[in-house]
Design a protein around this motif. Structure first.
Motif, PDB file in Angstrom:
ATOM      1  N   GLY A 108      10.996  49.908  66.850  1.00 19.69           N
ATOM      2  CA  GLY A 108      11.779  49.534  65.377  1.00 19.69           C
ATOM      3  C   GLY A 108      12.598  51.081  64.982  1.00 19.69           C
ATOM      4  N   ALA A 109      12.678  52.096  65.626  1.00 19.09           N
ATOM      5  CA  ALA A 109      13.270  53.196  65.328  1.00 19.09           C
ATOM      6  C   ALA A 109      14.918  52.854  66.588  1.00 19.09           C
ATOM      7  N   LEU A 110      14.665  51.935  67.277  1.00 18.57           N
ATOM      8  CA  LEU A 110      15.813  51.724  68.086  1.00 18.57           C
ATOM      9  C   LEU A 110      16.793  50.720  67.787  1.00 18.57           C
ATOM     10  N   PHE A 111      15.991  50.219  66.033  1.00 16.08           N
ATOM     11  CA  PHE A 111      17.106  48.914  65.447  1.00 16.08           C
ATOM     12  C   PHE A 111      17.950  49.971  64.631  1.00 16.08           C
ATOM     13  N   GLN A 112      17.490  51.211  64.164  1.00 17.94           N
ATOM     14  CA  GLN A 112      18.265  51.722  63.459  1.00 17.94           C
ATOM     15  C   GLN A 112      19.577  52.821  64.228  1.00 17.94           C
ATOM     16  N   ASN A 113      19.096  52.716  65.745  1.00 15.87           N
ATOM     17  CA  ASN A 113      20.542  53.981  66.549  1.00 15.87           C
ATOM     18  C   ASN A 113      21.390  52.553  67.610  1.00 15.87           C
ATOM     19  N   SER A 114      22.538  53.630  67.079  1.00 14.65           N
ATOM     20  CA  SER A 114      23.906  52.552  67.832  1.00 14.65           C
ATOM     21  C   SER A 114      23.743  53.161  69.302  1.00 14.65           C
ATOM     22  N   ASP A 115      22.712  54.149  69.623  1.00 15.66           N
ATOM     23  CA  ASP A 115      22.765  54.684  71.424  1.00 15.66           C
ATOM     24  C   ASP A 115      22.450  53.609  71.693  1.00 15.66           C
ATOM     25  N   TYR A 116      21.799  52.282  71.485  1.00 21.18           N
ATOM     26  CA  TYR A 116      21.003  51.640  72.022  1.00 21.18           C
ATOM     27  C   TYR A 116      21.386  50.124  72.436  1.00 21.18           C
ATOM     28  N   GLU A 117      21.721  49.503  73.176  1.00 20.74           N
ATOM     29  CA  GLU A 117      21.731  48.078  73.211  1.00 20.74           C
ATOM     30  C   GLU A 117      21.032  47.554  72.854  1.00 20.74           C
ATOM     31  N   GLN A 118      21.655  46.672  71.203  1.00 17.43           N
ATOM     32  CA  GLN A 118      20.875  46.342  70.251  1.00 17.43           C
ATOM     33  C   GLN A 118      20.061  44.961  71.069  1.00 17.43           C
ATOM     34  N   SER A 119      20.957  44.138  71.891  1.00 19.52           N
ATOM     35  CA  SER A 119      20.601  42.810  72.469  1.00 19.52           C
ATOM     36  C   SER A 119      19.154  43.208  73.599  1.00 19.52           C
ATOM     37  N   ASP A 120      19.141  44.596  74.371  1.00 18.63           N
ATOM     38  CA  ASP A 120      18.248  44.676  74.836  1.00 18.63           C
ATOM     39  C   ASP A 120      16.791  44.992  73.946  1.00 18.63           C
ATOM     40  N   VAL A 121      16.928  45.754  73.190  1.00 20.89           N
ATOM     41  CA  VAL A 121      15.633  45.839  72.406  1.00 20.89           C
ATOM     42  C   VAL A 121      14.948  44.833  71.453  1.00 20.89           C
ATOM     43  N   ILE A 122      16.448  43.964  70.869  1.00 19.88           N
ATOM     44  CA  ILE A 122      15.762  42.712  70.828  1.00 19.88           C
ATOM     45  C   ILE A 122      14.559  41.837  71.375  1.00 19.88           C
ATOM     46  N   ALA A 123      15.454  42.046  72.948  1.00 17.69           N
ATOM     47  CA  ALA A 123      14.685  41.078  74.205  1.00 17.69           C
ATOM     48  C   ALA A 123      13.382  41.634  73.887  1.00 17.69           C
ATOM     49  N   LEU A 124      13.427  43.321  74.446  1.00 17.58           N
ATOM     50  CA  LEU A 124      12.169  43.674  74.829  1.00 17.58           C
ATOM     51  C   LEU A 124      10.948  43.337  73.333  1.00 17.58           C
ATOM     52  N   ASP A 125      11.308  43.620  72.380  1.00 14.52           N
ATOM     53  CA  ASP A 125      10.769  43.138  71.012  1.00 14.52           C
ATOM     54  C   ASP A 125       9.854  41.639  71.327  1.00 14.52           C
ATOM     55  N   ALA A 126      11.390  40.509  71.794  1.00 10.22           N
ATOM     56  CA  ALA A 126      10.915  39.336  71.690  1.00 10.22           C
ATOM     57  C   ALA A 126       9.413  39.589  72.992  1.00 10.22           C
ATOM     58  N   LYS A 127       9.364  40.315  73.898  1.00 16.05           N
ATOM     59  CA  LYS A 127       8.822  40.119  74.958  1.00 16.05           C
ATOM     60  C   LYS A 127       7.627  40.580  74.214  1.00 16.05           C
ATOM     61  N   LEU A 128       7.649  41.253  74.302  1.00 15.80           N
ATOM     62  CA  LEU A 128       6.530  42.527  73.620  1.00 15.80           C
ATOM     63  C   LEU A 128       5.572  41.383  73.186  1.00 15.80           C
ATOM     64  N   GLU A 129       6.314  41.228  72.109  1.00 12.35           N
ATOM     65  CA  GLU A 129       5.633  39.925  70.104  1.00 12.35           C
ATOM     66  C   GLU A 129       5.390  38.557  71.075  1.00 12.35           C
ATOM     67  N   GLU A 130       5.715  38.223  72.079  1.00 12.42           N
ATOM     68  CA  GLU A 130       4.603  37.274  72.991  1.00 12.42           C
ATOM     69  C   GLU A 130       3.272  37.684  73.568  1.00 12.42           C
ATOM     70  N   LEU A 131       3.244  39.221  74.055  1.00 15.15           N
ATOM     71  CA  LEU A 131       2.307  38.967  74.999  1.00 15.15           C
ATOM     72  C   LEU A 131       1.754  39.705  73.796  1.00 15.15           C
ATOM     73  N   SER A 132       1.914  40.281  72.962  1.00 12.49           N
ATOM     74  CA  SER A 132       0.585  40.607  72.049  1.00 12.49           C
ATOM     75  C   SER A 132       0.066  39.081  71.311  1.00 12.49           C
ATOM     76  N   HIS A 133       0.397  37.655  71.107  1.00 17.55           N
ATOM     77  CA  HIS A 133      -0.149  36.437  70.900  1.00 17.55           C
ATOM     78  C   HIS A 133      -0.424  35.733  71.483  1.00 17.55           C
ATOM     79  N   LEU A 134      -0.614  36.230  73.201  1.00 15.55           N
ATOM     80  CA  LEU A 134      -1.110  35.353  73.940  1.00 15.55           C
ATOM     81  C   LEU A 134      -3.145  35.792  73.294  1.00 15.55           C
ATOM     82  N   PRO A 135      -3.661  34.479  73.895  1.00 20.08           N
ATOM     83  CA  PRO A 135      -5.011  34.680  73.812  1.00 20.08           C
ATOM     84  C   PRO A 135      -5.387  35.720  74.595  1.00 20.08           C
TER      85      PRO A 135
END
Length: 88
Positions: A61-88
């Motif tokens: 979440g801290a990276l979403f507020q920081n323009s030093d990081y490519e937001q599309s990369d942060v969003i993709a990583l967040d989505a990847k981790l969300e998927e892993l977190s919801h695996l059975p």
């Protein structure tokens, strides 16, 4: 084991670093958990528990507020981790 690219690992490590800087170091238990998580991310084979994945998602979440990081990369990583977190 979680497959993470170097870019993804760098983003996670940056998020942890930001969180450590914002963290009250009096809470040494949480600070130690962040350091343990940081050490795990630097390994070649990354093994994270579901609670650890959830912590990383929170830290990102801290990276979403920081323009030093490519937001599309942060969003993709967040989505990847969300998927892993919801695996059975």
């Amino acid at each position: 084991m979680i497959e993470l690219s170097k870019k993804e690992k760098d983003l996670i490590l940056a998020a942890i670093q930001i969180e450590k800087e914002n963290q009250d170091q009096d809470d040494s238990e949480e600070f130690k958990e962040m350091e343990d998580l940081e050490a795990e991310i630097t390994r070649e084979n990354v093994f994270l528990s579901r609670p650890q994945i959830d912590c990383v998602i929170y830290y990102l979440g801290a990276l979403f507020q920081n323009s030093d990081y490519e937001q599309s990369d942060v969003i993709a990583l967040d989505a990847k981790l969300e998927e892993l977190s919801h695996l059975p």
